[in-house]
Write a protein that holds these residues in place. Sequence first.
Motif, PDB file in Angstrom:
ATOM      1  N   LEU A   1       0.945  13.445   1.820  1.00  0.00           N
ATOM      2  CA  LEU A   1       0.829  13.055   3.189  1.00  0.00           C
ATOM      3  C   LEU A   1       1.814  13.890   4.026  1.00  0.00           C
ATOM      4  O   LEU A   1       1.490  14.151   5.420  1.00  0.00           O
TER       5      LEU A   1
ATOM      6  N   LEU B   1      -8.851  15.846  13.067  1.00  0.00           N
ATOM      7  CA  LEU B   1      -8.266  14.783  11.988  1.00  0.00           C
ATOM      8  C   LEU B   1      -9.170  13.575  12.448  1.00  0.00           C
ATOM      9  O   LEU B   1      -9.420  13.428  13.707  1.00  0.00           O
ATOM     10  N   SER B   2      -9.660  12.713  11.623  1.00  0.00           N
ATOM     11  CA  SER B   2     -10.496  11.458  11.642  1.00  0.00           C
ATOM     12  C   SER B   2      -9.412  10.433  12.219  1.00  0.00           C
ATOM     13  O   SER B   2      -8.655  10.013  11.141  1.00  0.00           O
TER      14      SER B   2
ATOM     15  N   ARG C   1      -9.982   7.439   9.915  1.00  0.00           N
ATOM     16  CA  ARG C   1      -9.388   7.645   8.327  1.00  0.00           C
ATOM     17  C   ARG C   1      -7.975   7.084   8.367  1.00  0.00           C
ATOM     18  O   ARG C   1      -7.676   6.427   7.379  1.00  0.00           O
ATOM     19  N   TYR C   2      -7.194   7.414   9.480  1.00  0.00           N
ATOM     20  CA  TYR C   2      -6.066   6.964   9.350  1.00  0.00           C
ATOM     21  C   TYR C   2      -5.640   5.460   9.754  1.00  0.00           C
ATOM     22  O   TYR C   2      -4.905   4.858   9.163  1.00  0.00           O
TER      23      TYR C   2
ATOM     24  N   ILE D   1      -8.083   2.894   8.783  1.00  0.00           N
ATOM     25  CA  ILE D   1      -8.483   2.224   7.687  1.00  0.00           C
ATOM     26  C   ILE D   1      -7.385   2.593   6.782  1.00  0.00           C
ATOM     27  O   ILE D   1      -7.130   1.488   5.926  1.00  0.00           O
ATOM     28  N   TYR D   2      -6.754   3.662   6.532  1.00  0.00           N
ATOM     29  CA  TYR D   2      -5.879   4.007   5.491  1.00  0.00           C
ATOM     30  C   TYR D   2      -4.596   3.148   5.623  1.00  0.00           C
ATOM     31  O   TYR D   2      -4.218   2.467   4.466  1.00  0.00           O
TER      32      TYR D   2
ATOM     33  N   GLY E   1      -5.350  -0.396   4.579  1.00  0.00           N
ATOM     34  CA  GLY E   1      -5.280  -0.581   3.120  1.00  0.00           C
ATOM     35  C   GLY E   1      -3.916  -0.475   2.701  1.00  0.00           C
ATOM     36  O   GLY E   1      -3.719  -1.157   1.565  1.00  0.00           O
ATOM     37  N   LEU E   2      -3.278   0.244   3.046  1.00  0.00           N
ATOM     38  CA  LEU E   2      -1.759   0.647   2.793  1.00  0.00           C
ATOM     39  C   LEU E   2      -1.021  -0.903   2.798  1.00  0.00           C
ATOM     40  O   LEU E   2       0.009  -1.422   1.994  1.00  0.00           O
TER      41      LEU E   2
ATOM     42  N   LYS F   1      -2.121  11.544  16.135  1.00  0.00           N
ATOM     43  CA  LYS F   1      -3.340  11.741  16.571  1.00  0.00           C
ATOM     44  C   LYS F   1      -3.798  10.915  17.771  1.00  0.00           C
ATOM     45  O   LYS F   1      -4.668  11.581  18.537  1.00  0.00           O
TER      46      LYS F   1
ATOM     47  N   ALA G   1      -7.708  -3.794  -0.930  1.00  0.00           N
ATOM     48  CA  ALA G   1      -6.505  -2.720  -0.479  1.00  0.00           C
ATOM     49  C   ALA G   1      -6.970  -1.460  -1.215  1.00  0.00           C
ATOM     50  O   ALA G   1      -7.250  -0.307  -0.343  1.00  0.00           O
TER      51      ALA G   1
ATOM     52  N   LEU H   1      -9.965   0.053   0.577  1.00  0.00           N
ATOM     53  CA  LEU H   1      -9.895   0.773   1.878  1.00  0.00           C
ATOM     54  C   LEU H   1      -9.515   1.731   2.001  1.00  0.00           C
ATOM     55  O   LEU H   1      -9.722   2.811   2.774  1.00  0.00           O
ATOM     56  N   VAL H   2      -8.255   1.895   0.951  1.00  0.00           N
ATOM     57  CA  VAL H   2      -7.765   3.557   0.885  1.00  0.00           C
ATOM     58  C   VAL H   2      -8.756   4.402   0.462  1.00  0.00           C
ATOM     59  O   VAL H   2      -8.760   5.548   0.990  1.00  0.00           O
TER      60      VAL H   2
ATOM     61  N   SER I   1     -11.298   5.160   3.275  1.00  0.00           N
ATOM     62  CA  SER I   1     -10.938   5.784   4.461  1.00  0.00           C
ATOM     63  C   SER I   1     -10.958   7.190   4.463  1.00  0.00           C
ATOM     64  O   SER I   1     -10.977   7.820   5.520  1.00  0.00           O
TER      65      SER I   1
ATOM     66  N   PRO J   1     -14.654   8.622   6.442  1.00  0.00           N
ATOM     67  CA  PRO J   1     -14.859   9.318   8.052  1.00  0.00           C
ATOM     68  C   PRO J   1     -14.377  10.655   8.010  1.00  0.00           C
ATOM     69  O   PRO J   1     -14.839  11.420   8.915  1.00  0.00           O
ATOM     70  N   GLN J   2     -13.410  11.069   7.545  1.00  0.00           N
ATOM     71  CA  GLN J   2     -12.969  12.469   7.392  1.00  0.00           C
ATOM     72  C   GLN J   2     -13.867  13.473   6.789  1.00  0.00           C
ATOM     73  O   GLN J   2     -14.026  14.370   7.567  1.00  0.00           O
TER      74      GLN J   2
ATOM     75  N   LYS K   1     -16.729  13.575   9.321  1.00  0.00           N
ATOM     76  CA  LYS K   1     -16.258  14.519  10.694  1.00  0.00           C
ATOM     77  C   LYS K   1     -16.129  15.847  10.300  1.00  0.00           C
ATOM     78  O   LYS K   1     -16.603  16.753  10.912  1.00  0.00           O
TER      79      LYS K   1
ATOM     80  N   LEU L   1      -6.565  20.399   9.600  1.00  0.00           N
ATOM     81  CA  LEU L   1      -6.289  19.731   8.256  1.00  0.00           C
ATOM     82  C   LEU L   1      -5.582  20.352   7.432  1.00  0.00           C
ATOM     83  O   LEU L   1      -5.484  21.654   7.530  1.00  0.00           O
TER      84      LEU L   1
END
Lengths: 83, 83
Positions: free
Chosen positions: A18, A34-35, A38-39, A41-42, A45-46, A79, B10, B13-14, B17, B20-21, B24, B34
Amino acid sequence: MLIDILGYVAGSLVVISLLPQTIKSWKTRSTKDLSLWRYIIYAIGLILWITYAVIIGNGPVAVMNSVGLLLALSILFLKIKYG
Amino acid sequence: MLIDILGYVAGSLVVISLLPQTIKSWKTRSTKDLSLWRYIIYAIGLILWITYAVIIGNGPVAVMNSVGLLLALSILFLKIKYG
Protein backbone atom coordinates in the motif's frame (compact mmCIF):
# COMPACT_ATOMS: atom_id res chain seq x y z
CA MET A 1 9.20 -21.96 12.50
CA LEU A 2 9.85 -21.46 8.77
CA ILE A 3 6.16 -21.66 7.94
CA ASP A 4 5.37 -18.84 10.39
CA ILE A 5 8.04 -16.67 8.77
CA LEU A 6 6.43 -17.32 5.37
CA GLY A 7 3.10 -16.14 6.78
CA TYR A 8 4.62 -12.97 8.24
CA VAL A 9 6.56 -12.16 5.04
CA ALA A 10 3.38 -12.67 2.97
CA GLY A 11 1.28 -10.49 5.29
CA SER A 12 3.96 -7.81 5.47
CA LEU A 13 4.28 -7.63 1.67
CA VAL A 14 0.50 -7.25 1.29
CA VAL A 15 0.52 -4.38 3.82
CA ILE A 16 3.75 -2.77 2.52
CA SER A 17 2.34 -2.85 -1.03
CA LEU A 18 0.00 0.00 0.00
CA LEU A 19 2.97 2.30 0.63
CA PRO A 20 3.97 2.99 -3.03
CA GLN A 21 0.34 3.91 -3.77
CA THR A 22 0.17 6.25 -0.77
CA ILE A 23 3.45 7.94 -1.79
CA LYS A 24 2.44 8.20 -5.46
CA SER A 25 -1.00 9.67 -4.70
CA TRP A 26 0.51 12.09 -2.17
CA LYS A 27 3.22 13.26 -4.59
CA THR A 28 1.14 13.52 -7.77
CA ARG A 29 -2.04 14.80 -6.04
CA SER A 30 -3.84 12.91 -8.78
CA THR A 31 -6.20 10.09 -7.81
CA LYS A 32 -8.87 10.05 -10.52
CA ASP A 33 -7.93 6.52 -11.68
CA LEU A 34 -8.31 5.12 -8.16
CA SER A 35 -11.64 3.49 -7.29
CA LEU A 36 -13.29 5.18 -4.29
CA TRP A 37 -15.28 2.01 -3.52
CA ARG A 38 -12.11 -0.08 -3.61
CA TYR A 39 -10.75 1.81 -0.61
CA ILE A 40 -14.07 2.13 1.24
CA ILE A 41 -14.75 -1.64 1.06
CA TYR A 42 -11.08 -2.37 1.80
CA ALA A 43 -11.08 -0.20 4.93
CA ILE A 44 -14.28 -1.86 6.22
CA GLY A 45 -12.75 -5.29 5.54
CA LEU A 46 -9.59 -4.36 7.43
CA ILE A 47 -11.57 -3.00 10.43
CA LEU A 48 -13.46 -6.33 10.62
CA TRP A 49 -10.19 -8.22 10.22
CA ILE A 50 -8.54 -6.28 13.05
CA THR A 51 -11.61 -6.98 15.22
CA TYR A 52 -11.33 -10.68 14.32
CA ALA A 53 -7.60 -10.76 15.13
CA VAL A 54 -8.13 -9.00 18.47
CA ILE A 55 -10.93 -11.44 19.44
CA ILE A 56 -8.87 -14.55 18.57
CA GLY A 57 -5.85 -12.94 20.27
CA ASN A 58 -3.57 -12.81 17.21
CA GLY A 59 -1.41 -9.76 17.96
CA PRO A 60 0.80 -9.75 14.83
CA VAL A 61 -2.19 -9.93 12.47
CA ALA A 62 -3.94 -7.13 14.40
CA VAL A 63 -0.83 -4.92 14.23
CA MET A 64 -0.11 -5.64 10.54
CA ASN A 65 -3.70 -4.92 9.54
CA SER A 66 -3.74 -1.75 11.65
CA VAL A 67 -0.77 -0.46 9.65
CA GLY A 68 -2.63 -1.48 6.48
CA LEU A 69 -5.76 0.34 7.65
CA LEU A 70 -3.74 3.50 8.32
CA LEU A 71 -2.29 3.40 4.78
CA ALA A 72 -5.68 2.57 3.23
CA LEU A 73 -7.33 5.48 5.08
CA SER A 74 -4.52 7.79 3.90
CA ILE A 75 -5.21 6.80 0.27
CA LEU A 76 -8.97 7.18 0.86
CA PHE A 77 -8.36 10.67 2.32
CA LEU A 78 -6.27 11.65 -0.73
CA LYS A 79 -8.92 10.20 -3.08
CA ILE A 80 -11.69 12.22 -1.40
CA LYS A 81 -9.46 15.35 -1.41
CA TYR A 82 -8.26 15.16 -5.03
CA GLY A 83 -11.25 13.31 -6.55
CA MET B 1 -19.11 -20.18 14.89
CA LEU B 2 -19.81 -16.45 14.79
CA ILE B 3 -16.12 -15.59 15.04
CA ASP B 4 -15.33 -17.70 11.95
CA ILE B 5 -18.07 -15.90 10.01
CA LEU B 6 -16.47 -12.56 11.01
CA GLY B 7 -13.15 -13.80 9.62
CA TYR B 8 -14.71 -14.93 6.34
CA VAL B 9 -16.69 -11.70 5.91
CA ALA B 10 -13.54 -9.64 6.59
CA GLY B 11 -11.42 -11.67 4.15
CA SER B 12 -14.15 -11.61 1.50
CA LEU B 13 -14.52 -7.82 1.74
CA VAL B 14 -10.75 -7.34 1.36
CA VAL B 15 -10.78 -9.54 -1.77
CA ILE B 16 -14.06 -8.14 -3.19
CA SER B 17 -12.68 -4.60 -2.75
CA LEU B 18 -10.36 -5.28 -5.72
CA LEU B 19 -13.37 -5.70 -8.04
CA PRO B 20 -14.43 -2.01 -8.32
CA GLN B 21 -10.80 -1.11 -9.20
CA THR B 22 -10.62 -3.83 -11.85
CA ILE B 23 -13.94 -2.70 -13.38
CA LYS B 24 -12.99 0.99 -13.25
CA SER B 25 -9.56 0.45 -14.85
CA TRP B 26 -11.06 -1.82 -17.49
CA LYS B 27 -13.83 0.68 -18.35
CA THR B 28 -11.80 3.89 -18.32
CA ARG B 29 -8.62 2.36 -19.81
CA SER B 30 -6.81 4.90 -17.67
CA THR B 31 -4.41 3.65 -14.99
CA LYS B 32 -1.77 6.37 -14.69
CA ASP B 33 -2.67 7.15 -11.06
CA LEU B 34 -2.23 3.50 -10.04
CA SER B 35 1.12 2.51 -8.57
CA LEU B 36 2.79 -0.26 -10.58
CA TRP B 37 4.83 -1.33 -7.55
CA ARG B 38 1.69 -1.52 -5.41
CA TYR B 39 0.35 -4.32 -7.60
CA ILE B 40 3.68 -6.09 -8.15
CA ILE B 41 4.41 -6.29 -4.40
CA TYR B 42 0.77 -7.15 -3.71
CA ALA B 43 0.79 -10.04 -6.19
CA ILE B 44 4.02 -11.45 -4.73
CA GLY B 45 2.53 -11.17 -1.21
CA LEU B 46 -0.62 -12.99 -2.32
CA ILE B 47 1.37 -15.79 -4.02
CA LEU B 48 3.31 -16.32 -0.76
CA TRP B 49 0.07 -16.18 1.21
CA ILE B 50 -1.59 -18.81 -1.01
CA THR B 51 1.55 -20.99 -0.57
CA TYR B 52 1.29 -20.49 3.21
CA ALA B 53 -2.43 -21.36 3.24
CA VAL B 54 -1.88 -24.48 1.13
CA ILE B 55 0.97 -25.66 3.41
CA ILE B 56 -1.05 -25.17 6.61
CA GLY B 57 -4.07 -26.73 4.86
CA ASN B 58 -6.39 -23.72 5.09
CA GLY B 59 -8.58 -24.17 2.02
CA PRO B 60 -10.86 -21.11 2.37
CA VAL B 61 -7.88 -18.73 2.77
CA ALA B 62 -6.14 -20.30 -0.24
CA VAL B 63 -9.28 -19.93 -2.39
CA MET B 64 -10.04 -16.36 -1.25
CA ASN B 65 -6.48 -15.24 -1.91
CA SER B 66 -6.45 -16.98 -5.29
CA VAL B 67 -9.47 -14.90 -6.32
CA GLY B 68 -7.63 -11.84 -4.97
CA LEU B 69 -4.52 -12.77 -6.97
CA LEU B 70 -6.58 -13.12 -10.15
CA LEU B 71 -8.07 -9.64 -9.65
CA ALA B 72 -4.69 -8.13 -8.69
CA LEU B 73 -3.05 -9.62 -11.81
CA SER B 74 -5.90 -8.24 -13.95
CA ILE B 75 -5.26 -4.74 -12.58
CA LEU B 76 -1.49 -5.24 -13.06
CA PHE B 77 -2.13 -6.31 -16.68
CA LEU B 78 -4.28 -3.20 -17.31
CA LYS B 79 -1.66 -0.99 -15.65
CA ILE B 80 1.12 -2.40 -17.88
CA LYS B 81 -1.14 -2.08 -20.95
CA TYR B 82 -2.38 1.48 -20.37
CA GLY B 83 0.61 2.84 -18.42
